[in-house]
Design an enzyme around this catalytic site. Sequence first.
Site, PDB file in Angstrom:
ATOM      1  N   PRO A  25       2.627  -3.579   5.945  1.00  0.00           N
ATOM      2  CA  PRO A  25       1.299  -3.841   6.514  1.00  0.00           C
ATOM      3  C   PRO A  25       0.541  -4.848   5.660  1.00  0.00           C
ATOM      4  O   PRO A  25       0.460  -4.685   4.447  1.00  0.00           O
ATOM      5  CB  PRO A  25       0.618  -2.468   6.466  1.00  0.00           C
ATOM      6  CG  PRO A  25       1.333  -1.727   5.376  1.00  0.00           C
ATOM      7  CD  PRO A  25       2.750  -2.217   5.419  1.00  0.00           C
ATOM      8  N   MET A  26       0.011  -5.881   6.292  1.00  0.00           N
ATOM      9  CA  MET A  26      -0.759  -6.885   5.539  1.00  0.00           C
ATOM     10  C   MET A  26      -2.000  -7.317   6.309  1.00  0.00           C
ATOM     11  O   MET A  26      -1.892  -7.903   7.387  1.00  0.00           O
ATOM     12  CB  MET A  26       0.125  -8.093   5.219  1.00  0.00           C
ATOM     13  CG  MET A  26       1.097  -7.795   4.086  1.00  0.00           C
ATOM     14  SD  MET A  26       2.213  -9.159   3.742  1.00  0.00           S
ATOM     15  CE  MET A  26       3.259  -9.120   5.196  1.00  0.00           C
ATOM     16  N   GLN A 102      -0.867   0.471  11.501  1.00  0.00           N
ATOM     17  CA  GLN A 102      -1.276   1.198  10.294  1.00  0.00           C
ATOM     18  C   GLN A 102      -2.747   1.592  10.441  1.00  0.00           C
ATOM     19  O   GLN A 102      -3.625   0.727  10.510  1.00  0.00           O
ATOM     20  CB  GLN A 102      -1.119   0.364   9.024  1.00  0.00           C
ATOM     21  CG  GLN A 102      -1.406   1.237   7.789  1.00  0.00           C
ATOM     22  CD  GLN A 102      -1.528   0.482   6.473  1.00  0.00           C
ATOM     23  OE1 GLN A 102      -2.264  -0.493   6.376  1.00  0.00           O
ATOM     24  NE2 GLN A 102      -0.793   0.932   5.464  1.00  0.00           N
ATOM     25  N   HIS A 169      -2.582   5.047   6.421  1.00  0.00           N
ATOM     26  CA  HIS A 169      -2.724   4.400   5.110  1.00  0.00           C
ATOM     27  C   HIS A 169      -3.314   5.418   4.129  1.00  0.00           C
ATOM     28  O   HIS A 169      -4.520   5.627   4.085  1.00  0.00           O
ATOM     29  CB  HIS A 169      -3.625   3.172   5.224  1.00  0.00           C
ATOM     30  CG  HIS A 169      -3.576   2.261   4.034  1.00  0.00           C
ATOM     31  ND1 HIS A 169      -3.084   2.661   2.802  1.00  0.00           N
ATOM     32  CD2 HIS A 169      -3.931   0.971   3.886  1.00  0.00           C
ATOM     33  CE1 HIS A 169      -3.162   1.634   1.956  1.00  0.00           C
ATOM     34  NE2 HIS A 169      -3.668   0.600   2.589  1.00  0.00           N
ATOM     35  N   GLY A 170      -2.433   6.017   3.358  1.00  0.00           N
ATOM     36  CA  GLY A 170      -2.875   7.012   2.383  1.00  0.00           C
ATOM     37  C   GLY A 170      -2.740   6.503   0.955  1.00  0.00           C
ATOM     38  O   GLY A 170      -2.657   7.310   0.024  1.00  0.00           O
ATOM     39  N   ALA A 171      -2.709   5.177   0.783  1.00  0.00           N
ATOM     40  CA  ALA A 171      -2.369   4.599  -0.519  1.00  0.00           C
ATOM     41  C   ALA A 171      -3.483   3.715  -1.076  1.00  0.00           C
ATOM     42  O   ALA A 171      -4.546   3.576  -0.481  1.00  0.00           O
ATOM     43  CB  ALA A 171      -1.078   3.779  -0.372  1.00  0.00           C
ATOM     44  N   HIS A 172      -3.219   3.137  -2.251  1.00  0.00           N
ATOM     45  CA  HIS A 172      -3.931   1.977  -2.822  1.00  0.00           C
ATOM     46  C   HIS A 172      -5.419   2.188  -3.102  1.00  0.00           C
ATOM     47  O   HIS A 172      -6.168   1.231  -3.215  1.00  0.00           O
ATOM     48  CB  HIS A 172      -3.774   0.740  -1.909  1.00  0.00           C
ATOM     49  CG  HIS A 172      -2.342   0.366  -1.646  1.00  0.00           C
ATOM     50  ND1 HIS A 172      -1.971  -0.651  -0.802  1.00  0.00           N
ATOM     51  CD2 HIS A 172      -1.183   0.882  -2.111  1.00  0.00           C
ATOM     52  CE1 HIS A 172      -0.655  -0.749  -0.760  1.00  0.00           C
ATOM     53  NE2 HIS A 172      -0.153   0.174  -1.549  1.00  0.00           N
ATOM     54  N   TYR A 174      -7.725   3.718  -1.101  1.00  0.00           N
ATOM     55  CA  TYR A 174      -8.606   3.777   0.067  1.00  0.00           C
ATOM     56  C   TYR A 174      -8.907   5.240   0.415  1.00  0.00           C
ATOM     57  O   TYR A 174      -8.513   6.142  -0.326  1.00  0.00           O
ATOM     58  CB  TYR A 174      -7.982   2.987   1.225  1.00  0.00           C
ATOM     59  CG  TYR A 174      -7.873   1.515   0.897  1.00  0.00           C
ATOM     60  CD1 TYR A 174      -9.022   0.731   0.766  1.00  0.00           C
ATOM     61  CD2 TYR A 174      -6.638   0.912   0.662  1.00  0.00           C
ATOM     62  CE1 TYR A 174      -8.938  -0.622   0.435  1.00  0.00           C
ATOM     63  CE2 TYR A 174      -6.545  -0.430   0.319  1.00  0.00           C
ATOM     64  CZ  TYR A 174      -7.701  -1.192   0.210  1.00  0.00           C
ATOM     65  OH  TYR A 174      -7.620  -2.525  -0.133  1.00  0.00           O
ATOM     66  N   ARG A 223       1.755   6.222   4.225  1.00  0.00           N
ATOM     67  CA  ARG A 223       1.929   5.337   3.068  1.00  0.00           C
ATOM     68  C   ARG A 223       1.161   5.925   1.891  1.00  0.00           C
ATOM     69  O   ARG A 223      -0.002   6.300   2.014  1.00  0.00           O
ATOM     70  CB  ARG A 223       1.394   3.940   3.387  1.00  0.00           C
ATOM     71  CG  ARG A 223       1.854   2.914   2.395  1.00  0.00           C
ATOM     72  CD  ARG A 223       1.569   1.510   2.876  1.00  0.00           C
ATOM     73  NE  ARG A 223       2.695   0.657   2.548  1.00  0.00           N
ATOM     74  CZ  ARG A 223       2.564  -0.559   2.023  1.00  0.00           C
ATOM     75  NH1 ARG A 223       1.376  -1.075   1.782  1.00  0.00           N
ATOM     76  NH2 ARG A 223       3.628  -1.274   1.738  1.00  0.00           N
TER      77      ARG A 223
HETATM   78  C1  LIG Z   1      -2.350 -10.400   2.102  1.00  0.00           C
HETATM   79  C2  LIG Z   1      -1.961  -8.958   1.907  1.00  0.00           C
HETATM   80  C3  LIG Z   1      -2.601  -7.975   2.632  1.00  0.00           C
HETATM   81  C4  LIG Z   1      -2.248  -6.624   2.471  1.00  0.00           C
HETATM   82  N1  LIG Z   1      -2.833  -5.666   3.267  1.00  0.00           N
HETATM   83  C5  LIG Z   1      -2.382  -4.392   3.239  1.00  0.00           C
HETATM   84  C6  LIG Z   1      -2.824  -3.432   4.199  1.00  0.00           C
HETATM   85  O1  LIG Z   1      -3.615  -3.714   5.122  1.00  0.00           O
HETATM   86  N2  LIG Z   1      -2.319  -2.169   4.095  1.00  0.00           N
HETATM   87  C7  LIG Z   1      -1.431  -1.817   3.121  1.00  0.00           C
HETATM   88  O2  LIG Z   1      -1.023  -0.652   3.069  1.00  0.00           O
HETATM   89  N3  LIG Z   1      -0.985  -2.716   2.227  1.00  0.00           N
HETATM   90  C8  LIG Z   1      -1.408  -3.993   2.285  1.00  0.00           C
HETATM   91  N4  LIG Z   1      -0.865  -4.919   1.435  1.00  0.00           N
HETATM   92  C9  LIG Z   1       0.230  -4.534   0.537  1.00  0.00           C
HETATM   93  C10 LIG Z   1       1.585  -4.821   1.200  1.00  0.00           C
HETATM   94  O3  LIG Z   1       1.811  -3.973   2.311  1.00  0.00           O
HETATM   95  C11 LIG Z   1       2.749  -4.618   0.229  1.00  0.00           C
HETATM   96  O4  LIG Z   1       2.783  -3.286  -0.201  1.00  0.00           O
HETATM   97  C12 LIG Z   1       2.624  -5.530  -0.983  1.00  0.00           C
HETATM   98  O5  LIG Z   1       2.336  -6.865  -0.594  1.00  0.00           O
HETATM   99  C13 LIG Z   1       3.912  -5.517  -1.796  1.00  0.00           C
HETATM  100  O6  LIG Z   1       4.960  -6.049  -1.042  1.00  0.00           O
HETATM  101  P1  LIG Z   1       5.490  -7.562  -1.338  1.00  0.00           P
HETATM  102  O7  LIG Z   1       5.664  -7.629  -2.820  1.00  0.00           O
HETATM  103  O8  LIG Z   1       6.773  -7.644  -0.569  1.00  0.00           O
HETATM  104  O9  LIG Z   1       4.437  -8.513  -0.871  1.00  0.00           O
HETATM  105  C14 LIG Z   1      -1.239  -6.270   1.551  1.00  0.00           C
HETATM  106  C15 LIG Z   1      -0.612  -7.270   0.810  1.00  0.00           C
HETATM  107  C16 LIG Z   1      -0.945  -8.597   0.983  1.00  0.00           C
HETATM  108  C17 LIG Z   1      -0.214  -9.653   0.196  1.00  0.00           C
END
Ligand SMILES: Cc1cc2nc3c(=O)[nH]c(=O)nc-3n(C[C@H](O)[C@H](O)[C@H](O)COP(=O)(O)O)c2cc1C
Length: 368
Positions: A25-26, A102, A169-172, A174, A223
């Site tokens: 998810p990004m 997500q 989204h249970g991570a990071h 938030y 997550r």
């Molecule tokens: C631009 C960007 C936006 C992201 N947005 C989210 C998000 O909305 N939800 C989430 O769980 N993680 C988000 N992430 C984290 C990514 O899902 C992923 O865990 C992280 O980029 C590591 O993977 P990678 O090294 O392959 O990029 C984001 C990462 C990037 C780079």
Amino acid sequence: MTTAGLFSPFSFKTLNLKNRIVMAPMTRSFSPGGVATEDVSSYYRRRAAADVGLIVSEGTGVKRPASLNGPDMPRFYGDAELAAWQHVIDEVHSVGGVMAPQLWHVGAVKTKHETWSPPGPYDSPSGLARPGKQFGEPMADHEIADAIAAFAEAAGNAKRLGFDAVELHGAHGYLIDQFFWHGTNERSDAFGGPSIVERARFAAGILKAVRAAVGPDFPVIIRISQWKSQDYAARLAETRSEMQAWLGALIDAGADILHCSQRRFWEPEFEDDGSDLNFAGWAKKLTGQPTITVGSVGLEAEFFGAFRGEGSETAPLDELMRRLDRGDFDLVGVGRALLQDPLWATKVKEGRADELQAFTRESLATLT
Ligand SMILES: Cc1cc2nc3c(=O)[nH]c(=O)nc-3n(C[C@H](O)[C@H](O)[C@H](O)COP(=O)(O)O)c2cc1C
């Protein structure tokens, strides 16, 4: 090194994937007013058409006034918003893709926008943005109940629109994670307490409500991460037994697949016994449930650099394949490499390693 293991099918409940590659998810913030545009559907369709097994959408907001901290992040409620998501899933399905939205609530994470603020107060367990940093007010019981209902309603809508699974989204750091973390959850009621299992009751409440909304067979992914964007060194589970209790509570409440977020997938989860298993490896070993690993797959540098304008060189997939082929985890999340290049999975499948692209800061500015 062969990548054949990445291209074997995977099935769980009603989820049938042609391979093990999951688009992570990004958040892209290309959905003005919360409504995903045609460009957003094309962006996902291109990846679905190019060998991505499962797409997890960018975080999309549940029905609470401050579930999102930006005006161009997509919402997952409202007629126009859901019609837009209907179009996204139809486009992805039209090329044989599989997708989960997500579902997201940012909690006490302040918007970076100078001219926009969310249309209601920020939600959080204890009115803390990070340990010791007051931000907003603790959620009242009726607000917690409303947030739980909002996740369930969104999950029910995801199923109704035809999505193939749903991810919470249970991570990071938030909202759901703010409840997990002792650093931001100081509640003394049923949603707080000294143990991770007590602080997981908010997530468990959401999972039970989501499960009731989608029925027993619809795949529910959650997550989770030890680290927080507020503190990379934070840990929710210091020991295997704490991890087992935490994840067990989530599974008992209805979680199917654990999406175990690390910044670097090769980092061992526990360092005391020489085991090199990562978070997804331990989660699978301790629970027996399917797990997704993620974090710098195919790239040298971890992803927070992207928010400081940093790119990353490509990295070989040997270490990933060693762990996947050993059976550590079931699925592999790929973030920036797929943001950069919609054809990443096809190139890996066809052995076109010399065509894999470095991640560049410019890629964040467009929906390629
Ligand atoms: C631009 C960007 C936006 C992201 N947005 C989210 C998000 O909305 N939800 C989430 O769980 N993680 C988000 N992430 C984290 C990514 O899902 C992923 O865990 C992280 O980029 C590591 O993977 P990678 O090294 O392959 O990029 C984001 C990462 C990037 C780079």
